[in-house]
Design a protein around this motif. Sequence first.
Motif, PDB file in Angstrom:
ATOM      1  N   ALA A   1      -0.920  -8.663  25.552  1.00  0.00           N
ATOM      2  CA  ALA A   1      -0.482  -9.504  26.655  1.00  0.00           C
ATOM      3  C   ALA A   1      -0.008  -8.655  27.829  1.00  0.00           C
ATOM      4  CB  ALA A   1       0.633 -10.437  26.185  1.00  0.00           C
ATOM      5  N   VAL A   2       0.637  -7.531  27.505  1.00  0.00           N
ATOM      6  CA  VAL A   2       1.159  -6.634  28.536  1.00  0.00           C
ATOM      7  C   VAL A   2       0.531  -5.259  28.352  1.00  0.00           C
ATOM      8  CG1 VAL A   2       3.227  -5.552  29.494  1.00  0.00           C
ATOM      9  CG2 VAL A   2       3.336  -7.895  28.628  1.00  0.00           C
ATOM     10  N   PRO A   3      -0.070  -4.700  29.386  1.00  0.00           N
ATOM     11  CA  PRO A   3      -0.676  -3.368  29.256  1.00  0.00           C
ATOM     12  C   PRO A   3       0.384  -2.301  29.029  1.00  0.00           C
ATOM     13  CG  PRO A   3      -0.686  -4.075  31.543  1.00  0.00           C
ATOM     14  CD  PRO A   3      -0.232  -5.252  30.740  1.00  0.00           C
ATOM     15  N   LEU A   4      -0.043  -1.191  28.420  1.00  0.00           N
ATOM     16  CA  LEU A   4       0.880  -0.091  28.158  1.00  0.00           C
ATOM     17  C   LEU A   4       1.451   0.462  29.456  1.00  0.00           C
ATOM     18  CD1 LEU A   4       2.178   1.961  26.226  1.00  0.00           C
ATOM     19  CD2 LEU A   4       0.109   3.365  26.464  1.00  0.00           C
ATOM     20  N   PHE A   5       0.612   0.637  30.453  1.00  0.00           N
ATOM     21  CA  PHE A   5       1.091   1.082  31.762  1.00  0.00           C
ATOM     22  C   PHE A   5       0.194   0.515  32.850  1.00  0.00           C
ATOM     23  CE2 PHE A   5      -1.976   4.374  30.621  1.00  0.00           C
ATOM     24  CZ  PHE A   5      -2.646   4.639  31.807  1.00  0.00           C
TER      25      PHE A   5
END
Length: 415
Positions: free
Chosen positions: A3-7
């Motif tokens: 859902a949320v990218p690493l960076f």
Amino acid sequence: MNAVPLFSCVIPVFNKWELTRACLESLRQHTVGVDFEVVVADNASSDGTATDCLPLGQALFPGRFRLLRFETNRNFGPACNAGARAAASPLLFFLNNDTLMSPNWLPPLLQSLEADGRIGAVGPLLRYPDDPLLGARVQHLGIAVGPQLYPKHVYEFFPIGHPLVRKRRAVQALTAAALFLPRVLFDECGGFCEQYRNGGEDVELGVRINRKGFQQLCVPESVIIHLASQTPGRNDHEAHNARVLKERCLTLLVPDLAFHAARDGYELRLNAVLRPYLALPPRRERIFAGRLSQGLGAAECAELLQREPLWLAGYGHLAGMLEAWGDVAGACAQRFLQSRFCPDAECMVELARLARLCGDAKRLSMAENWLAWRTEITRSGELPKVAAEVAVFMQSLGLEDLATLYRCWPQGEGV
């Protein structure tokens, strides 16, 4: 896909589509198995960026690419801030579009940032592209500050293989050409100050990170190629940016260039126009002078310069031999390196002469501009006054060695 990218990788751009395309392709090629997003902040480009960036980005980073397009050129800081606001990850990576990634660039940065809670930001070793005459050279190892509060890249143009290049070092600031830091820290520091015009934003951000109690670390195990200053007008506002930096950060900047020099076995000296440079201590200079007096061939001289790039006399010796053999371009390259470590009139005159002979317009212009500036600033009569003011300022900070260096200029032996 998480859902949320690493960076989130934020890339500000202004034209130069060929550089942006190569940057995006190398980012994709050398960042495998990691879920991250790319946000390109376009400062009203009028070239292929406007038409080709979005489809290429979507093809390279499906579902993880965003293009922010502005109606006017908002410059570096505002573009980066807008990209950061649009980013989905709590971890930001600011990246110039004139960079090329290398294998394994990412893990050392992430590991360093995660390993120690005192580290607020990390950056890679930035290197210039390989040059047939210069070899592989450092572009950025971190930013130090000289006694007159001018930022300086530590060990720029050192050979990549030099032991000091492979040394992890905490620094006062890191270039935003490739900068990793948590979004929350970036926001707490106020992002990039938008008063600057494409230069100085990263130095102030570094200062404010330090004020928050965090360190900044250059991680040389991570290597990125940086073409450097490719954006049109990149260096047009140096005087404005220097003024803004001093107005906003005068009491926050620490003149630490001499500390870096001493820690690594060098000393700080001043040239004829009050610019600080790193130099060999007298004892080591005598050792190299002895080698030179015994007769030194070109190959041995070149090897010694790789081992000790601050042996300034070696560049003139090697340049003379190369020119005698008809290799004027090689001689010009050596004088160029010498000028990067310690610009003085003799070196610049020689650089201009050799650049003219071999048709190197860029280095000829650089040398002639420096010589014209030297003449102007010397005739102004301001240098003794500046030296006295800096000496008083250094003494007020308790830095007596630096105060003495400026009081004794131009006879000072260095610290």
